[in-house]
Design an enzyme around this catalytic site. Structure first.
Site, short mmCIF file in Angstrom:
data_model
loop_
_atom_site.label_atom_id
_atom_site.label_comp_id
_atom_site.label_asym_id
_atom_site.label_seq_id
_atom_site.Cartn_x
_atom_site.Cartn_y
_atom_site.Cartn_z
N GLY A 34 35.85 34.14 -45.62
CA GLY A 34 35.44 35.44 -46.13
C GLY A 34 35.62 36.49 -45.06
N LEU A 35 35.42 37.72 -45.44
CA LEU A 35 35.60 38.83 -44.51
C LEU A 35 34.57 38.79 -43.38
CD1 LEU A 35 36.14 41.71 -47.09
CD2 LEU A 35 37.89 40.78 -45.53
N SER A 36 34.90 39.45 -42.28
CA SER A 36 33.94 39.64 -41.21
C SER A 36 32.72 40.38 -41.75
CB SER A 36 34.57 40.45 -40.07
OG SER A 36 33.65 40.67 -39.03
N GLY A 37 31.54 39.88 -41.45
CA GLY A 37 30.32 40.51 -41.94
C GLY A 37 29.87 40.03 -43.30
N SER A 38 30.61 39.09 -43.90
CA SER A 38 30.24 38.61 -45.24
C SER A 38 29.05 37.66 -45.22
CB SER A 38 31.44 37.92 -45.91
OG SER A 38 31.86 36.79 -45.16
N LYS A 40 29.30 34.47 -43.41
CA LYS A 40 29.77 33.10 -43.25
C LYS A 40 28.96 32.31 -42.22
CE LYS A 40 33.87 34.26 -41.93
NZ LYS A 40 33.57 35.72 -41.95
N SER A 41 28.86 32.84 -41.01
CA SER A 41 28.17 32.12 -39.95
C SER A 41 26.69 31.94 -40.25
CB SER A 41 28.35 32.85 -38.61
OG SER A 41 29.69 32.81 -38.18
N SER A 108 39.70 32.87 -41.61
CA SER A 108 40.88 32.15 -42.14
C SER A 108 41.51 32.94 -43.28
CB SER A 108 40.53 30.72 -42.56
OG SER A 108 39.38 30.64 -43.35
#
Length: 199
Positions: A34-38, A40-41, A108
């Site tokens: 997914g996008l940065s800031g979505s 994920k982490s 990714s």
């Protein structure tokens, strides 16, 4: 294609199924994209914590952390992004073979790269988790101020701004992180793992 010659794959005495039997659970990779800031982490680590509390062998491979070590020689060109994902796929496969549930949190961005990683796993071991969040919301969050820097031209090849993100077409799991709490997202993912008899 490997450049090395005169090498032979050495089969392990202890098999993956042996480890599953000992652990009392299966193994897989939860591939968060997914996008940065979505988120994920955040979600990947929350899933990892939930699995740990249940006594599941687990591990998180995080994009930023991997770039501090294994992939510190890679930048953010299309070629380097592809190699970044290839290496992580191979590492994730080792964790799955060890009997662990491994979560990976990487943008990714390219569908073909994710599909190539999927191909090295057995059926059902690669679980693509699309953390779906509108770019407007990601920019509002922008915890690392990356979007702001990209908008100012301080960061080049930033996904979603001047480099594309190709959303999964058929992910195993889609998490709407703009609509769900982290706890709700974790429950969604754990329910899927239970349905597939991995847990």
């Amino acid at each position: 294609m490997t450049k090395a010659t005169n090498i032979t794959w050495h089969a392990s005495t202890v098999s993956k199924s042996d480890r599953h039997a000992q652990n009392g659970h299966g193994s897989c990779v939860l591939w968060f994209t997914g996008l940065s800031g979505s988120g994920k982490s955040t979600i990947a680590n929350a899933v990892s914590s939930a699995l740990y509390r249940q006594g599941i062998n687990e591990y998180v491979l995080d994009g930023d952390n991997i770039r501090h070590g294994l992939n510190k020689d890679l930048g953010f060109s299309d070629h380097d992004r592809t190699e970044n994902i290839r290496r992580i796929g191979e590492v994730a496969k080792l964790f799955v073979d060890s009997g662990a549930v491994v979560t990976t949190a990487f943008i990714s961005p390219f569908r073909s790269d994710r599909d190539q990683v999927r191909e090295i796993f057995q059926e059902g071991e690669f679980i693509e988790v699309f953390v779906d969040c509108p770019i407007e919301e990601c920019e509002k969050r922008d915890p690392k101020q990356l979007y702001a820097k990209a908008r100012r031209g301080e960061i080049k090849d930033f996904t979603g701004i001047d480099s594309p993100y190709e959303a999964p077409e058929f992910p195993e799991i889609t998490v709407r992180s703009d609509l769900l709490t982290v706890e709700e997202a974790v429950n969604q993912i754990l329910s899927y793992l239970q349905e597939k008899n991995i847990l």
